[in-house]
Structure formats: structure tokens, C-alpha cells
Design an enzyme around this catalytic site. Structure first.
Site, PDB file in Angstrom:
ATOM      1  CE  LYS A   1      37.979  17.691  52.197  1.00  0.00           C
ATOM      2  NZ  LYS A   1      37.223  17.531  50.931  1.00  0.00           N
TER       3      LYS A   1
ATOM      4  NE  ARG B   1      43.292  20.037  42.209  1.00  0.00           N
ATOM      5  CZ  ARG B   1      41.925  19.792  41.691  1.00  0.00           C
ATOM      6  NH1 ARG B   1      41.689  20.365  40.411  1.00  0.00           N
ATOM      7  NH2 ARG B   1      41.350  18.850  42.182  1.00  0.00           N
TER       8      ARG B   1
HETATM    9  N1  BES Z   1      41.421  14.956  49.914  1.00  0.00           N
HETATM   10  C1  BES Z   1      40.213  15.443  48.987  1.00  0.00           C
HETATM   11  C2  BES Z   1      39.981  14.449  47.834  1.00  0.00           C
HETATM   12  C3  BES Z   1      39.212  13.102  48.759  1.00  0.00           C
HETATM   13  C4  BES Z   1      37.948  13.027  48.762  1.00  0.00           C
HETATM   14  C5  BES Z   1      39.917  12.115  49.001  1.00  0.00           C
HETATM   15  C6  BES Z   1      37.277  12.043  49.216  1.00  0.00           C
HETATM   16  C7  BES Z   1      39.247  11.031  49.593  1.00  0.00           C
HETATM   17  C8  BES Z   1      37.735  10.843  49.744  1.00  0.00           C
HETATM   18  C9  BES Z   1      40.801  16.720  48.226  1.00  0.00           C
HETATM   19  O1  BES Z   1      41.704  17.478  48.693  1.00  0.00           O
HETATM   20  C10 BES Z   1      39.725  17.400  47.698  1.00  0.00           C
HETATM   21  O2  BES Z   1      39.074  17.667  48.663  1.00  0.00           O
HETATM   22  N2  BES Z   1      39.278  17.319  46.266  1.00  0.00           N
HETATM   23  C11 BES Z   1      38.041  18.170  46.049  1.00  0.00           C
HETATM   24  C12 BES Z   1      38.436  18.709  44.792  1.00  0.00           C
HETATM   25  C13 BES Z   1      37.341  19.687  44.274  1.00  0.00           C
HETATM   26  C14 BES Z   1      37.474  20.974  45.282  1.00  0.00           C
HETATM   27  C15 BES Z   1      37.695  20.284  42.834  1.00  0.00           C
HETATM   28  C16 BES Z   1      36.945  17.096  45.810  1.00  0.00           C
HETATM   29  O3  BES Z   1      37.314  15.886  45.306  1.00  0.00           O
HETATM   30  O4  BES Z   1      35.785  17.458  46.161  1.00  0.00           O
HETATM   31 MN    MN Z   2      40.715  18.980  49.955  1.00  0.00          MN
END
Ligand code: BES
Ligand code: MN
Ligand code: ZN
Length: 518
Positions: free
Chosen positions: A263, A337
Site C-alpha cells: 500500500k 478474503r
Molecule cells: N483492509 C483493506 C480494506 C480497507 C481499506 C479497510 C481501507 C479500511 C480502509 C483490505 O485488505 C484491502 O486492502 N482491500 C483492497 C482490495 C483490493 C486489492 C481488491 C482494497 O480495498 O483496496
Molecule cells: Mn489488504
């Protein structure tokens, strides 16, 4: 903090020995000739006080009133939501004062919603995080008295509200702990502590046991971290053995860097809240321990970090899940997931009445619903309706989103049964569709709490949501509990594993074959 429920009306409130008296003033306020009524009436008359929610007026050493400080708080239409906002504003206003005892006088004729609003509003606004401050300024408030004219009829609502407040605060505290404190190991310890103190059953499994069970997807995510994973199984056994349990599954990523699909740095610290689902399951069990409802509830928490490392799982890797389905990892940041799917398969062995997973799953859900409502997905309309209703009642609302099969199109893989991501469009639904493949054998609901489990900005921190919703839902189930057959639809494959064989090996040979869900 202690809570008390007390018989109190406007006239008696004048003699109440308390540091701060909060008088909730709804539209159409009608008082008597006592000092408190006269104070409120005069303020309304002068328009120095409005009954609008959130409006406050402070009085100091008012004539004939024993409490040195009186806060009159506009409560709008007097609904639970408005009362909650009023109590939050009033309790927030005395946050940095030395007041130790707060008495909240409910409007005449208030129902159970008002009791909950007072208890939860006061608990929420007075919460102070101190765990990792070197010179902590702890919460001064020690006692919250809820005063109602007909206190006797509000006993049950009061006990529930207090349990909810305790559970919410427990979840909030865990969510706020830094990621070097709230590790998977620590979550396991907290679960064990909770179980010991309240006679719940608990098992905390480590990497070896999880490998033996065959949770290849969960193991894949945990591989890149120096912190060992934990799989927590908590049980509240309030009903008979034959009573099918409700299973709660909480995402317990104690820090989500994104892994190899890393990230951006900005606000990455907030990814310590990626165990908000796990925290809410633990908080719900904390509340269940208070109330001991006649229900069987099982909590499952897969917990690990998502880190980049030489040992990390990578894009292109194929993981074999506990269900037997193979998964192509196209983005290591879609890790939630991957840990949940194995816990959802594990849930089958309990022959559950329903399974509800709770996860900070997608940024897309934050875009869709913001911080007001959690995303709700469900394969069962009755279950969805019960969760929606519980959310409204608990002032912890959610909103149902679809599960059409078309949303799963993009999850097709050339090299595995399913990919872990698709395109950006409809991201919250796509994530839910991925989980859907692992939930074919029981009524299932999924709560995406990415937007609701914490707040950003000045009030940055965990919210303790959706403990209120989950507790309300579970308590409503108590009345309909009773022996039931497995909830698995007829004709579907049943798991051979014995109920209660947590941690027991499930040889690959008996694992169901990979199958497409739709
Ligand atoms: N933990 C994150 C989701 C999240 C994002 C929670 C912002 C709270 C605030 C999750 O693991 C994630 O990174 N999801 C990705 C999925 C994507 C790679 C398909 C996302 O939401 O960007
Ligand atoms: Mn994630
Ligand atoms: Zn995550």
C-alpha cells in the site's frame, strides 16, 4: 465505569446528589413547578435553549438544585437517535472536567431506546485511550446514573445497554491498540483471558495446528510475517447441545501493509484497525458474558499480519483453501478474503443456524457507504432483515448490497478455481462474491465494516462497531432458539468432521473436491 438505573423525575432531580445533572429536553417539553422544570422552561422561553438535538445550555449552582452543574440538552423528537446525540454532546462537554458522577434524566414516558441511548452515549463520549501514554489522563467519570420516572420497567433494557457499552468499549480498546501491541498472539491472549474470567470456552490454535487442519489460504497470507498466526475459537454455550449455534467470524489482520502488493505510505498506520472484525467478535462475547443468553454462539477469528518479506506469498501464487478450492493470488492486498474463506469453511463443522462474518474488507465499501452504514450481504432474506432491524435498533445501522452472480465474472482464473481479485468496479460486492463461494452450506451474512469500524480526522480511533448490532441481533435470536436440524440445504454435501472437533486434523482425502459455486 459504573452504571445505575434510578427512579427519578424532574421534581426529584433537584435533590439528586451528583456532579452534573443532564436534563434531556425534547420538543414540546412539559415541566412542573419544581426548580429543574422552571430552569428549563425559563431557558426555552428566553430561547437560550432550543430543543434541537445537539444544543446545550449549561447552568452553574442554579437555585434550588443540588447538582452544581446542570446541562440542558436539546433532544429533538425524543427518538433513540436524537437522545443518543444529546447525551453524546452533554457527556462530551464534560470530558475534560473533574466530574465523577453524571446523572442523566430521561424525558417522561421514555422507552427502552432512551435507556440505551443514555448508557451507550455516555460511555462512548467519556471513553479515553490511555494504554500507551506515558502520563495517562484517565477518564474521570466513575458513575453514570440513568434517571427515569418508571425505572422499574426499564431493568432489562438497562442490563442490555450496559452489556453493549462494555462490549463496545472492549472492541474499541483493542482496535486502538498499536499493531506492535495488538499482535495475533495478543488477540489470542485476550480471548483466553476473556474465556477464563467469564467461563466461556476457548481454543487458540497456532501455525502448526492450522497447517494440520489444511487452511492453506490463511497460511499463505501469514507466511510473510515474523508474528505467528492465531486461529481463535470462542464458545458461549447458553443453550442445549442440540441447539444449532450462530457462528460469528471476525477478520483479524493486526496490520495490513498490503504485502508484496504494498500500500502507499499515507495513512498506512490506520491499517492497525484491520482487526476491527476480530475486535467486534471479542467485544460481542464480552457482552454475551455479561448477559448469558440462552443461545449457542461460536466466534472464529483468523488472525495474522499481512507483510512483505522474502517469505511472503506473491502475486501468481496458487493457494489451496480448506474447502479444496484453489485460489490464484493476483493481489496480496486482497488478504482479508483469503483468511476468511478458510474460517468460513471451518464454520461448517458446527452445523450452524447462521454464519455472520465481520470484516474491514474493502476500500470500495468505504466509498459506497462512508462511515454511516456498514455494508450487508446475505444469502438469506430473513437473516438480512433481522440484521437490518438489529442495526436500526442499536443505532449501528447497515445497508444491504447485492450478490448477483454477474459480479463474480471477473474472479475467473486460468490457473486456479478462482482469483482473489477482479477489476475495481463494484469492489465490495466482488469481495463478498468471493466469500460466497465458501458459504454454500448454511445461511450466511457478511458485514463489510471498513467504513464504520473507525473514524479518521481529529476523532481518529476505533468505534467498537458493529458490537451493538451483533449483540442486538443475537439477543433477538434468543426468543426463537430451539433445537433445529442442520441449516444446510437438503442435497448439499455435509462435512464429515464431528461437531466440536476444533483443531482436529481433516485429512485432505476427505476434503470436498474443488467446485464452482455458481
Ligand atoms: N483492509 C483493506 C480494506 C480497507 C481499506 C479497510 C481501507 C479500511 C480502509 C483490505 O485488505 C484491502 O486492502 N482491500 C483492497 C482490495 C483490493 C486489492 C481488491 C482494497 O480495498 O483496496
Ligand atoms: Mn489488504
Ligand atoms: Zn485488509
Amino acid at each position: 465505569m459504573d452504571f445505575e438505573l434510578k427512579t427519578l423525575d424532574l421534581a426529584a432531580a433537584a435533590n439528586e446528589k451528583t456532579d452534573v445533572l443532564v436534563v434531556l429536553v425534547p420538543e414540546g417539553f412539559k415541566g412542573g413547578k419544581d426548580p429543574v422544570s422552571r430552569l428549563v422552561a425559563a431557558a426555552l422561553q428566553a430561547r437560550d435553549l432550543e430543543a434541537k438535538p445537539g444544543k446545550l445550555l449549561h447552568a452553574y449552582r442554579a437555585e434550588g438544585i443540588a447538582a452544581p452543574r446542570v446541562i440542558m440538552a436539546g433532544a429533538g423528537d425524543g427518538s433513540g437517535k436524537r437522545l443518543h446525540a444529546a447525551v453524546q454532546a452533554a457527556a462530551g462537554a464534560i470530558r475534560s472536567s473533574t466530574a465523577r458522577k453524571l446523572t442523566i434524566l430521561l424525558p417522561a414516558g421514555s422507552g427502552p431506546d432512551a435507556v440505551r441511548a443514555a448508557v451507550c452515549g455516555a460511555a462512548e463520549s467519556s471513553y479515553v485511550y490511555v494504554a500507551t501514554k506515558s502520563r495517562p489522563e484517565a477518564r474521570e467519570l466513575k458513575t453514570v446514573v440513568v434517571g427515569a420516572a418508571d425505572a422499574g420497567s426499564h431493568r432489562a433494557a438497562f442490563q442490555r445497554a450496559r452489556a453493549a457499552a462494555v462490549g463496545i468499549e472492549f472492541a474499541r480498546e483493542l482496535g486502538n491498540l498499536p499493531p506492535n501491541y495488538a499482535t495475533p498472539t495478543r488477540l489470542g491472549e485476550e480471548a483466553a483471558k476473556l474465556a477464563k474470567a467469564h467461563a466461556l470456552k476457548v481454543e487458540v490454535l497456532g501455525p502448526k495446528e492450522v497447517a494440520r487442519i489444511g487452511m492453506g489460504s490463511f497460511l499463505g497470507v501469514a507466511k510473510g510475517s515474523a508474528e505467528p498466526l492465531r486461529f481463535i475459537v470462542l464458545r458461549h454455550e447458553g443453550a442445549g447441545k442440540g441447539d444449532a449455534p450462530i457462528v460469528l467470524v471476525g477478520k483479524g489482520i493486526t496490520f495490513d501493509t498490503g504485502g508484496i502488493s504494498i500500500k502507499p505510505s499515507a495513512e498506512m498506520d490506520e491499517m492497525k484497525y484491520d482487526m476491527g472484525g476480530a475486535a467486534s467478535v471479542l467485544g460481542t462475547f464480552r457482552a454475551l458474558a455479561e448477559l448469558k443468553p440462552k443461545l449457542n454462539v461460536i466466534g472464529l477469528i483468523p488472525s495474522c499480519e499481512n507483510m512483505p518479506d522474502g517469505a511472503s506469498y506473491k502475486p501468481g501464487d496458487i493457494l489451496t483453501s480448506l474447502s479444496g478450492q484453489t485460489i490464484e493470488v493476483l493481489n496480496t492486498d486482497a488478504e482479508g478474503r483469503l483468511i476468511l474463506c478458510d474460517a468460513l469453511t471451518y464454520a461448517e463443522r458446527f452445523k450452524p443456524r447462521a454464519v455472520i462474518d465481520v470484516a474491514t474488507l474493502t476500500g470500495a465499501c468505504v466509498v459506497a457507504l462512508g462511515g454511516v452504514r456498514s455494508g450487508l450481504f446475505a444469502t438469506d432474506d430473513a437473516l438480512a432483515d433481522q440484521l437490518l432491524a438489529a442495526g436500526e435498533a442499536a443505532l449501528d445501522p447497515c445497508w444491504r448490497l447485492p450478490l448477483d452472480d454477474e459480479y463474480a465474472e471477473g474472479l475467473k482464473s486460468n490457473f486456479a478455481d478462482v482469483a482473489n481479485v477482479a477489476g475495481r468496479a463494484g469492489g465490495a460486492v466482488v469481495a463478498a462474491k468471493f466469500l460466497h463461494r465458501f458459504t454454500q452450506n448454511y445461511p450466511w451474512a457478511h458485514l463489510d465494516i471498513a467504513g464504520t469500524a473507525w473514524k479518521g480526522g481529529a476523532a481518529k480511533g476505533a468505534t467498537g462497531r458493529p458490537v451493538g448490532l451483533l449483540l442486538e441481533f443475537l439477543l433477538a435470536q434468543e426468543s426463537v432458539a430451539g433445537p433445529r436440524a442442520s441449516a444446510a440445504p437438503a442435497g448439499k454435501t455435509k462435512t464429515k468432521t464431528k461437531t466440536g472437533a476444533a483443531g482436529k486434523a481433516k485429512p485432505p482425502a476427505t476434503r470436498r473436491k474443488a467446485r464452482a459455486a455458481s
